[in-house]
Design a protein around this motif. Structure first.
Motif, PDB file in Angstrom:
ATOM      1  N   ARG A   1     137.167 -10.276 -26.043  1.00 33.32           N
ATOM      2  CA  ARG A   1     137.738  -9.058 -26.620  1.00 33.32           C
ATOM      3  C   ARG A   1     139.106  -9.331 -27.268  1.00 33.32           C
ATOM      4  O   ARG A   1     139.512  -8.617 -28.193  1.00 33.32           O
ATOM      5  CB  ARG A   1     137.871  -7.972 -25.558  1.00 33.32           C
ATOM      6  CG  ARG A   1     138.923  -8.220 -24.493  1.00 33.32           C
ATOM      7  CD  ARG A   1     138.817  -7.203 -23.380  1.00 33.32           C
ATOM      8  NE  ARG A   1     139.887  -7.350 -22.397  1.00 33.32           N
ATOM      9  CZ  ARG A   1     139.793  -6.903 -21.147  1.00 33.32           C
ATOM     10  NH1 ARG A   1     138.675  -6.299 -20.736  1.00 33.32           N
ATOM     11  NH2 ARG A   1     140.797  -7.057 -20.301  1.00 33.32           N
ATOM     12  N   ASP A   2     139.808 -10.355 -26.802  1.00 33.64           N
ATOM     13  CA  ASP A   2     141.074 -10.725 -27.446  1.00 33.64           C
ATOM     14  C   ASP A   2     140.823 -11.311 -28.833  1.00 33.64           C
ATOM     15  O   ASP A   2     141.611 -11.099 -29.763  1.00 33.64           O
ATOM     16  CB  ASP A   2     141.843 -11.719 -26.572  1.00 33.64           C
ATOM     17  CG  ASP A   2     142.174 -11.151 -25.203  1.00 33.64           C
ATOM     18  OD1 ASP A   2     142.484  -9.942 -25.126  1.00 33.64           O
ATOM     19  OD2 ASP A   2     142.108 -11.911 -24.219  1.00 33.64           O
ATOM     20  N   LEU A   3     139.723 -12.045 -28.973  1.00 33.73           N
ATOM     21  CA  LEU A   3     139.344 -12.554 -30.291  1.00 33.73           C
ATOM     22  C   LEU A   3     138.902 -11.409 -31.198  1.00 33.73           C
ATOM     23  O   LEU A   3     139.154 -11.430 -32.415  1.00 33.73           O
ATOM     24  CB  LEU A   3     138.237 -13.589 -30.157  1.00 33.73           C
ATOM     25  CG  LEU A   3     138.587 -14.841 -29.342  1.00 33.73           C
ATOM     26  CD1 LEU A   3     137.406 -15.804 -29.317  1.00 33.73           C
ATOM     27  CD2 LEU A   3     139.831 -15.534 -29.890  1.00 33.73           C
TER      28      LEU A   3
ATOM     29  N   LEU B   1     138.035 -20.068 -23.438  1.00 32.01           N
ATOM     30  CA  LEU B   1     137.693 -18.674 -23.176  1.00 32.01           C
ATOM     31  C   LEU B   1     137.317 -18.476 -21.714  1.00 32.01           C
ATOM     32  O   LEU B   1     136.753 -19.383 -21.076  1.00 32.01           O
ATOM     33  CB  LEU B   1     136.495 -18.234 -24.025  1.00 32.01           C
ATOM     34  CG  LEU B   1     136.725 -17.781 -25.457  1.00 32.01           C
ATOM     35  CD1 LEU B   1     135.391 -17.368 -26.072  1.00 32.01           C
ATOM     36  CD2 LEU B   1     137.705 -16.621 -25.523  1.00 32.01           C
ATOM     37  N   SER B   2     137.608 -17.284 -21.195  1.00 29.80           N
ATOM     38  CA  SER B   2     137.133 -16.871 -19.883  1.00 29.80           C
ATOM     39  C   SER B   2     136.037 -15.823 -20.084  1.00 29.80           C
ATOM     40  O   SER B   2     136.147 -14.989 -20.986  1.00 29.80           O
ATOM     41  CB  SER B   2     138.269 -16.286 -19.052  1.00 29.80           C
ATOM     42  OG  SER B   2     139.199 -17.289 -18.703  1.00 29.80           O
TER      43      SER B   2
ATOM     44  N   ARG C   1     133.831 -20.708 -32.292  1.00 29.28           N
ATOM     45  CA  ARG C   1     132.574 -20.043 -32.666  1.00 29.28           C
ATOM     46  C   ARG C   1     132.614 -18.556 -32.320  1.00 29.28           C
ATOM     47  O   ARG C   1     132.080 -17.722 -33.061  1.00 29.28           O
ATOM     48  CB  ARG C   1     131.404 -20.744 -31.969  1.00 29.28           C
ATOM     49  CG  ARG C   1     131.087 -22.102 -32.583  1.00 29.28           C
ATOM     50  CD  ARG C   1     130.114 -22.915 -31.749  1.00 29.28           C
ATOM     51  NE  ARG C   1     129.729 -24.129 -32.474  1.00 29.28           N
ATOM     52  CZ  ARG C   1     129.198 -25.203 -31.896  1.00 29.28           C
ATOM     53  NH1 ARG C   1     128.977 -25.218 -30.584  1.00 29.28           N
ATOM     54  NH2 ARG C   1     128.884 -26.270 -32.629  1.00 29.28           N
ATOM     55  N   ALA C   2     133.271 -18.242 -31.204  1.00 29.98           N
ATOM     56  CA  ALA C   2     133.401 -16.834 -30.833  1.00 29.98           C
ATOM     57  C   ALA C   2     134.249 -16.081 -31.853  1.00 29.98           C
ATOM     58  O   ALA C   2     133.930 -14.945 -32.227  1.00 29.98           O
ATOM     59  CB  ALA C   2     134.012 -16.720 -29.441  1.00 29.98           C
TER      60      ALA C   2
ATOM     61  N   ARG D   1     148.534 -12.908 -33.851  1.00 28.60           N
ATOM     62  CA  ARG D   1     148.882 -13.562 -32.575  1.00 28.60           C
ATOM     63  C   ARG D   1     148.419 -12.711 -31.411  1.00 28.60           C
ATOM     64  O   ARG D   1     148.592 -11.494 -31.403  1.00 28.60           O
ATOM     65  CB  ARG D   1     150.384 -13.800 -32.482  1.00 28.60           C
ATOM     66  CG  ARG D   1     150.887 -14.171 -31.068  1.00 28.60           C
ATOM     67  CD  ARG D   1     152.312 -14.673 -31.078  1.00 28.60           C
ATOM     68  NE  ARG D   1     152.385 -15.985 -31.720  1.00 28.60           N
ATOM     69  CZ  ARG D   1     153.521 -16.650 -31.942  1.00 28.60           C
ATOM     70  NH1 ARG D   1     154.682 -16.091 -31.600  1.00 28.60           N
ATOM     71  NH2 ARG D   1     153.503 -17.834 -32.517  1.00 28.60           N
ATOM     72  N   HIS D   2     147.850 -13.392 -30.425  1.00 29.56           N
ATOM     73  CA  HIS D   2     147.569 -12.746 -29.140  1.00 29.56           C
ATOM     74  C   HIS D   2     148.450 -13.397 -28.088  1.00 29.56           C
ATOM     75  O   HIS D   2     148.492 -14.625 -27.970  1.00 29.56           O
ATOM     76  CB  HIS D   2     146.103 -12.917 -28.730  1.00 29.56           C
ATOM     77  CG  HIS D   2     145.849 -12.502 -27.305  1.00 29.56           C
ATOM     78  ND1 HIS D   2     145.791 -11.181 -26.917  1.00 29.56           N
ATOM     79  CD2 HIS D   2     145.678 -13.246 -26.163  1.00 29.56           C
ATOM     80  CE1 HIS D   2     145.585 -11.120 -25.622  1.00 29.56           C
ATOM     81  NE2 HIS D   2     145.508 -12.347 -25.140  1.00 29.56           N
ATOM     82  N   SER D   3     149.174 -12.573 -27.325  1.00 27.70           N
ATOM     83  CA  SER D   3     149.998 -13.077 -26.226  1.00 27.70           C
ATOM     84  C   SER D   3     149.312 -12.775 -24.904  1.00 27.70           C
ATOM     85  O   SER D   3     148.803 -11.672 -24.687  1.00 27.70           O
ATOM     86  CB  SER D   3     151.389 -12.435 -26.252  1.00 27.70           C
ATOM     87  OG  SER D   3     152.109 -12.872 -27.387  1.00 27.70           O
ATOM     88  N   SER D   4     149.318 -13.744 -24.019  1.00 26.20           N
ATOM     89  CA  SER D   4     148.660 -13.594 -22.721  1.00 26.20           C
ATOM     90  C   SER D   4     149.453 -12.664 -21.809  1.00 26.20           C
ATOM     91  O   SER D   4     150.563 -12.236 -22.127  1.00 26.20           O
ATOM     92  CB  SER D   4     148.542 -14.959 -22.046  1.00 26.20           C
ATOM     93  OG  SER D   4     149.817 -15.389 -21.572  1.00 26.20           O
TER      94      SER D   4
END
Length: 510
Positions: free
Chosen positions: A146-148, A201-202, A295-296, A326-329
């Motif tokens: 979902r972050d992608l 990925l998780s 690929r995701a 950007r995605h930050s954890s």
């Protein structure tokens, strides 16, 4: 210069000597200890006798067991009990306390990992990215599909409509050694030994990075094979499922198993699931997690209405680049909860390689474990006998002494982030299992230690350990460590007996 030596002075000498000896004894009983001679507080004699009785258990005294233990006062730092305290032993997952403390000390509780999307140049006319699109990871072990999706949406909101080149999966923040050479090859399919990549990925919010979940749903009858699916859904383009399972008669046992062929993403599903039974889920590792993440992203771009002309390849992001999204954890403080509560190995290794990457080179186990050792030195922990080859304790080559572990637990109590560290530890006898009690939820239930003892446990075949904090009946806090390497009967029940004893203890004559 010599002073008077008349009769009055001579008469005072025994009194003065007694005063000096009492003062020295008081200092020695309360001062922090090094690795020299052991001096005990006489007021702990009764507790020491009781602990000695606990350790008289045959599972501890057996010739097939090496057991080390330390109990200290958590406030005064005085030593209460020692047994083989300087013996290097395999720690299993209690080693994660070292990794967590070093991360908090070096990275900070607010540290976040970034996952970035770059292009070599700004987006062109008509929303076209000319050439390649780069997905660059920095080690986030919590990245979800979902972050992608959010990254793809961010690109679409900027007007991106097309990518003329490939999607490049960039995992260069870490080295290319994804499987620790000290881990048994028999672990390679198991979720607890996933490949470690800077881009991974998780499958869900347990955050077992580098794995997928295979779900087997029984057929409508025994003539129909179970239906197999994979999570995240986009991983279907990365793995190949071989269905050797069967639907069995109602009421029979579920025996589904999954395994991955070494060096490939061929996952074989075997065993059985009964008619009308609930679907069963199994975690399994993947090969090349970065390529799976790339690929995701390509799949999520397509779902967002962005056409990608190329395929997905591994590579590195050019220095001349334009950041598109950007995605930050989550913060490191937040990550510590699933990391320590669930004893997540992938988190430990991502943290270790991240610490190693601070040197300016790609993060590696060599540089990461060197950083862990340097942290121990910096906070005053002697390193004789210390050997770390990973960050999780999964490798049997790791060695820690009970004293080193106890010193760490003692010293972190005085760090500004100690409350964060303490809150992330598993708690004895407390539900729900995953986010409060964690790996200790089923232990010491209904005792004085339940809801009180906070510790990290460790377990491998032939290894059991427990290290943490517990408060006595009078509120006195104890730091305790018990580590066992054995080939006979497990001494684990003795760990619980020690924890309960300390939780029930009330010190007299304080």
């Amino acid at each position: 210069m010599r002073g008077p030596s008349g009769p009055r002075t001579q008469a005072r000498w025994p009194f003065l000597l007694a005063v000096v000896m009492l003062a020295v004894a008081a200092v020695l009983s309360s001062a922090p200890r090094g690795s020299g001679a052991t001096v005990y507080d006489a007021r702990d004699a009764a507790l020491r006798r009781e602990i000695t009785k606990v350790f008289a258990d045959s599972r501890v005294t057996a010739s097939t067991a090496k057991v080390g233990a330390v109990v200290r006062d958590g406030s005064t730092r005085s030593r209460i009990y020692l047994r083989g305290a300087d013996t290097p032993l395999a720690p299993a997952s209690t080693q994660k306390t070292f990794t967590a403390a070093a991360a908090l000390g070096r990275l900070g509780a607010g540290y976040r990992w970034a996952t970035d999307v770059y292009a070599a140049a700004p987006v062109g006319a008509g929303g076209v990215v000319s050439g390649r699109l780069y997905l660059r990871g920095s080690g986030d072990p919590t990245l979800l599909e979902r972050d992608l999706t959010s990254l793809a949406s961010a690109l679409r909101s900027q007007g991106v409509t097309r990518v003329t080149g490939d999607v490049v999966a960039d995992a260069s923040a870490f080295d290319d050694v994804r499987y620790n050479p000290y881990w048994s090859t028999s672990y390679a399919s198991s979720y607890y030994a996933a490949q470690v990549s800077a881009l991974t990925l998780s499958p869900n919010t347990d955050y077992d990075a580098g794995t997928v979940i295979v779900t087997a749903t029984p057929g409508a009858s025994t003539a129909v094979l179970p239906h197999l699916t994979v999570t995240p859904a986009s991983a279907a383009s990365h793995v190949r499922l071989v269905n050797r399972s069967r639907t069995s008669a109602a009421g029979s046992a579920t025996t589904i198993a999954v395994s991955r062929t070494a060096g490939t993403n061929t996952i074989t599903v075997s065993g059985q699931v009964p008619v009308r039974a609930a679907a069963t889920r199994k975690w399994v590792t993947v090969n090349d997690p970065a390529l799976m993440a790339g690929r995701a992203l390509r799949a999520r771009l397509g779902a967002a209405g962005i056409r990608v002309d190329g395929t997905v390849v591994r590579g590195t992001t050019p220095k001349a680049r334009t950041l598109l999204a950007r995605h930050s954890s989550m913060t490191l403080a937040q990550l510590l909860v699933p990391f320590l509560k669930l004893s997540n190995n992938s988190h430990a290794e991502a943290i270790t390689k991240t610490l190693g990457a601070r040197s300016g080179q790609p993060g590696s186990w060599a540089s990461g474990t060197a950083a862990l050792r340097a942290y121990a030195v910096a906070i005053g922990i002697p390193t004789t006998g210390l050997r770390l080859v990973d960050g999780s304790g999964l490798a049997r080559a790791n060695r820690l002494t009970p004293n080193q572990l106890a010193l760490l637990l003692d010293k972190v109590q005085r760090a500004t982030w100690w409350s964060t560290f303490r809150a992330a530890l598993p708690v004895a006898g407390v539900d729900p299992v995953r986010w409060q009690g964690g790996t200790l939820a089923s232990r010491m239930r209904g005792t004085a230690a339940a809801g009180n003892l906070r510790a990290k446990n460790g377990s491998l075949t032939g290894v059991t350990s427990l290290a943490g904090y517990v408060s006595g009946a009078d509120g006195r806090r104890y730091v305790f460590v018990m580590m066992s390497n054995y080939s006979g009967t497990s001494p684990r029940p003795v760990e619980d007996r020690l924890g309960v004893l300390l939780a029930r203890w009330r010190m007299t004559n304080r």
